[in-house]
Design a protein around this motif. Structure first.
Motif, PDB file in Angstrom:
ATOM      1  N   ARG A 114       0.613  -0.921  -0.297  1.00  0.00           N
ATOM      2  CA  ARG A 114       0.071   0.024   0.038  1.00  0.00           C
ATOM      3  C   ARG A 114       0.820   1.597  -0.795  1.00  0.00           C
ATOM      4  O   ARG A 114       0.018   2.215  -0.420  1.00  0.00           O
ATOM      5  CB  ARG A 114      -0.708   0.457   1.409  1.00  0.00           C
ATOM      6  CG  ARG A 114      -2.030  -0.997   1.586  1.00  0.00           C
ATOM      7  CD  ARG A 114      -3.422  -0.874  -0.013  1.00  0.00           C
ATOM      8  NE  ARG A 114      -3.544   0.707  -0.134  1.00  0.00           N
ATOM      9  CZ  ARG A 114      -4.189   1.545   0.805  1.00  0.00           C
ATOM     10  NH1 ARG A 114      -5.300   0.293   0.851  1.00  0.00           N
ATOM     11  NH2 ARG A 114      -5.033   2.634   0.698  1.00  0.00           N
ATOM     12  N   ILE A 115       2.136   1.339   0.627  1.00  0.00           N
ATOM     13  CA  ILE A 115       2.788   2.473   0.121  1.00  0.00           C
ATOM     14  C   ILE A 115       4.167   1.992   0.230  1.00  0.00           C
ATOM     15  O   ILE A 115       4.791   3.203   0.365  1.00  0.00           O
ATOM     16  CB  ILE A 115       2.627   2.847   2.377  1.00  0.00           C
ATOM     17  CG1 ILE A 115       3.429   2.047   3.403  1.00  0.00           C
ATOM     18  CG2 ILE A 115       1.425   3.149   3.180  1.00  0.00           C
ATOM     19  CD1 ILE A 115       4.465   2.601   4.481  1.00  0.00           C
ATOM     20  N   PHE A 122       5.558   2.933  -2.910  1.00  0.00           N
ATOM     21  CA  PHE A 122       5.224   3.655  -4.147  1.00  0.00           C
ATOM     22  C   PHE A 122       6.067   4.789  -3.484  1.00  0.00           C
ATOM     23  O   PHE A 122       6.807   5.463  -3.982  1.00  0.00           O
ATOM     24  CB  PHE A 122       4.020   4.225  -4.975  1.00  0.00           C
ATOM     25  CG  PHE A 122       3.381   4.586  -4.397  1.00  0.00           C
ATOM     26  CD1 PHE A 122       2.031   4.051  -3.234  1.00  0.00           C
ATOM     27  CD2 PHE A 122       2.960   6.074  -4.463  1.00  0.00           C
ATOM     28  CE1 PHE A 122       1.089   5.169  -2.421  1.00  0.00           C
ATOM     29  CE2 PHE A 122       1.937   7.118  -3.513  1.00  0.00           C
ATOM     30  CZ  PHE A 122       1.070   6.616  -2.347  1.00  0.00           C
ATOM     31  N   MET A 123       5.295   5.491  -1.856  1.00  0.00           N
ATOM     32  CA  MET A 123       5.895   6.207  -0.695  1.00  0.00           C
ATOM     33  C   MET A 123       7.160   6.295  -1.010  1.00  0.00           C
ATOM     34  O   MET A 123       7.570   7.257  -0.309  1.00  0.00           O
ATOM     35  CB  MET A 123       4.633   6.974  -0.154  1.00  0.00           C
ATOM     36  CG  MET A 123       3.650   7.973  -0.606  1.00  0.00           C
ATOM     37  SD  MET A 123       2.192   7.506   1.096  1.00  0.00           S
ATOM     38  CE  MET A 123       1.039   6.759   0.783  1.00  0.00           C
ATOM     39  N   LEU A 132      10.066   8.953  -1.664  1.00  0.00           N
ATOM     40  CA  LEU A 132      11.032   9.385  -0.120  1.00  0.00           C
ATOM     41  C   LEU A 132      12.697   9.215  -0.737  1.00  0.00           C
ATOM     42  O   LEU A 132      13.081  10.430   0.019  1.00  0.00           O
ATOM     43  CB  LEU A 132      10.319   8.758   0.742  1.00  0.00           C
ATOM     44  CG  LEU A 132       8.791   9.555   1.443  1.00  0.00           C
ATOM     45  CD1 LEU A 132       8.260   8.699   2.732  1.00  0.00           C
ATOM     46  CD2 LEU A 132       9.165  11.040   1.402  1.00  0.00           C
ATOM     47  N   ALA A 177       4.020  13.836   3.619  1.00  0.00           N
ATOM     48  CA  ALA A 177       4.930  12.979   3.246  1.00  0.00           C
ATOM     49  C   ALA A 177       4.097  11.787   4.820  1.00  0.00           C
ATOM     50  O   ALA A 177       4.388  10.617   4.153  1.00  0.00           O
ATOM     51  CB  ALA A 177       5.829  12.906   3.146  1.00  0.00           C
ATOM     52  N   ARG A 232       0.736  10.933   4.869  1.00  0.00           N
ATOM     53  CA  ARG A 232       0.467  10.203   3.851  1.00  0.00           C
ATOM     54  C   ARG A 232       0.827   9.128   4.071  1.00  0.00           C
ATOM     55  O   ARG A 232      -0.217   7.447   3.960  1.00  0.00           O
ATOM     56  CB  ARG A 232       0.708  10.554   2.597  1.00  0.00           C
ATOM     57  CG  ARG A 232       0.395  12.012   1.750  1.00  0.00           C
ATOM     58  CD  ARG A 232       0.855  12.213   0.508  1.00  0.00           C
ATOM     59  NE  ARG A 232       0.179  13.184   0.145  1.00  0.00           N
ATOM     60  CZ  ARG A 232       0.663  14.064  -0.019  1.00  0.00           C
ATOM     61  NH1 ARG A 232       1.715  14.478   0.490  1.00  0.00           N
ATOM     62  NH2 ARG A 232       0.346  15.524  -0.871  1.00  0.00           N
ATOM     63  N   ALA A 233       1.905   8.407   5.085  1.00  0.00           N
ATOM     64  CA  ALA A 233       2.577   7.294   4.999  1.00  0.00           C
ATOM     65  C   ALA A 233       1.845   6.653   6.224  1.00  0.00           C
ATOM     66  O   ALA A 233       1.041   5.431   6.268  1.00  0.00           O
ATOM     67  CB  ALA A 233       3.857   6.687   5.453  1.00  0.00           C
ATOM     68  N   GLY A 240      -1.742   5.853   2.512  1.00  0.00           N
ATOM     69  CA  GLY A 240      -2.086   6.571   1.369  1.00  0.00           C
ATOM     70  C   GLY A 240      -3.842   6.975   1.392  1.00  0.00           C
ATOM     71  O   GLY A 240      -3.523   7.703  -0.001  1.00  0.00           O
TER      72      GLY A 240
END
Lengths: 256, 230
Positions: free
Chosen positions: A175-176, A178-179, A183, B34, B37-38, B42
């Motif tokens: 889920r995360i 891609f973030m 980063l 950020a 969001r994490a 998301g």
């Protein structure tokens, strides 16, 4: 494409019955009711955007609850098959290991699709948000992907605690991921140390090994954002096929 | 009997140690977007709403109210920026800035809130004009700063280009010059927003009605917009 043997379809039907007997449906309905209750609470406390906030809250909560329920149910059922040697009864039939896995997968995929549609029904019935149909279909696809992952982990790891832990970690990372990749991209003017670049590299590598779960049933679709239905289905097809290939290798290697 | 006693003990414990944001005395610096969001996996829209609810309520932990005027405005603006950046599609932070925080505190504090609304309005004028309309009202009647109100009205006239936006939005300066009085202006603006379909939440209508000074009666729906197209 060769026809699916009747015994595989029979096993899929048995899996559906097993899900019914172990109250997976009731647990899913309870999760939907819980998500609805919390979403209606949200409706009471926000000052503006009431419908939008309610729909978004429901979508986020119902997704997490159903993903957890499906994963636990599939892992617990499959590990019980292995531990109590129920699998021996199936493999005594004219059935290969891969066909056994296919039968279980068909059954659990059916359960997952039903859960996904059930989660979308309150949106389809009581909301006029434009993205609700796309969200429902995409969530059903997401449910099939997570069901496939849970089944593979249960067959591979053979222990409930280990498989549930791996399932939770993989889902969260998917889920995360891609973030984390984004980063890790920008390391400032120094371009990052060797260790920083190594960290970013293995996060990216892990990202390549997992599906982009953030693409499925994007909550922004329900909040007026652009609907991009299609890439998620393609991602689902690719990843389920990949999991099938891994299962093929694993089942050839494994001694039940 | 034992079960009931233990249940009663648990209730008594909960009553004695009520939940409170004991660790929150001031807003402090918000976490990076950020990180939020994490942490929210998301789910930016829901995270944005949770930030807004936090801002709306954090000063009232179980009746021990911290006056809104005591809240550090530059920090508050960072939090409002965080909520807006997480979910650019909502007007919730702009509502809080213009009508919740913008109507309390010193004139400088109120002006900071209105300036923030004006700043974020400039990013999406065709979507965020309702909040600058509120800012015009607050500048005119709460801050008593006609020059500021006219400045915002001019921004509405020049920057709102959406043909579906009501004509009166681009003619806010006519409303200012009509000088109908505070309550009449508030009613006219609220009625105009309802007419334009901009207020769809009953809670928002109730909140804005509660802001009409010295008037507690609900606004009849629909109400004539303040200025009609010629």
């Amino acid at each position: 494409m060769p026809p699916v043997p009747r015994v595989v379809l029979g096993l899929a039907r048995l899996t559906l019955l097993e899900a019914r007997r172990t109250a997976v449906g009731k647990a899913a309905l309870a999760a939907i009711a819980m998500a609805l209750s919390l979403a209606l609470f949200m409706d009471r406390i926000v000052l503006t955007d009431q419908e939008r906030a309610t729909v978004v809250t429901y979508a986020v909560l119902v997704r997490l609850a159903l993903v957890l329920i499906l994963g636990q149910a599939i892992i617990a059922n499959t590990v019980r098959d292995l531990n109590e040697r129920i699998i021996d009864n199936f493999l005594a039939l004219p059935l290969t290991r891969m066909q056994y896995a296919l039968g279980k997968w068909l059954g659990w995929s059916g359960v997952s699709i039903l859960c996904g549609i059930a989660a979308g029904l309150p949106l389809l019935g009581f909301s006029d948000t434009p993205g609700r149909l796309a969200w429902t279909m995409s969530f059903a696809a997401e449910a099939v992907v997570v069901a496939s992952l849970a089944l593979l982990l249960a067959l591979t790891l053979g222990r409930i605690v280990t498989a549930v832990l791996a399932y939770g970690c993989l889902y969260l990372f998917a889920r995360i991921g891609f973030m984390l990749v984004l980063l890790g991209k920008n390391m400032g003017a120094t371009e990052g140390s060797l260790l920083d670049r190594f960290d970013a590299g293995y996060v990216q590598l892990a990202g390549y090994l997992l599906p982009r779960m953030d693409r499925f049933a994007d909550t922004a679709w329900l909040a007026g954002g652009a609907i991009r239905f299609g890439p998620d289905i393609l991602q689902g097809v690719i990843y389920v096929a990949l999991l099938g290939a891994v299962a093929g290798i694993e089942l050839r290697r494994k001694q039940f | 009997m034992l079960l009931c006693a233990l249940l009663a003990a648990n209730v008594a414990f909960q009553r004695h140690y009520p939940p409170a944001w004991t660790d929150v005395h001031d807003l402090g610096t918000p976490p990076p977007a950020a990180a939020v969001r994490a942490a929210a996996l998301g789910e930016n829209v829901l995270a944005g709403y949770l930030v807004n609810l936090f801002l709306q309520n954090f000063n009232v932990p179980l009746g021990r109210v911290t006056p809104l005027a005591d809240i550090d405005r530059p920090e508050l603006i960072r939090w409002l920026d965080l909520a807006t950046n997480l979910d650019p599609g909502t007007g919730y932070p702009l509502l809080l800035a213009s009508r919740h925080f913008g109507e309390t505190g010193s004139p400088e504090q109120r002006r900071m809130m209105l300036d923030w609304v004006y700043l974020r309005f400039g990013e999406q004028p065709n979507q965020r004009w309702p909040w600058l309309v509120h800012a015009v009202y607050v500048a005119r009647h709460v801050l008593k700063d006609n020059a500021l109100a006219e400045y915002y009205a001019a921004a509405l006239r020049t920057q709102v280009t959406d043909p579906t936006a009501p004509t009166w939005v681009r003619q806010m300066d006519l409303l200012l010059h009509a000088d109908l009085g505070q309550a009449a202006d508030a009613r006219a603006i609220l009625g105009g927003l309802i007419d334009a379909g901009q207020i769809r939440s009953p809670a928002e209508l109730k909140f804005l009605e509660s802001r009409i000074p010295a008037v507690q009666a609900p606004v009849p729906v629909p109400v004539q917009a303040p200025v009609r197209a010629p």
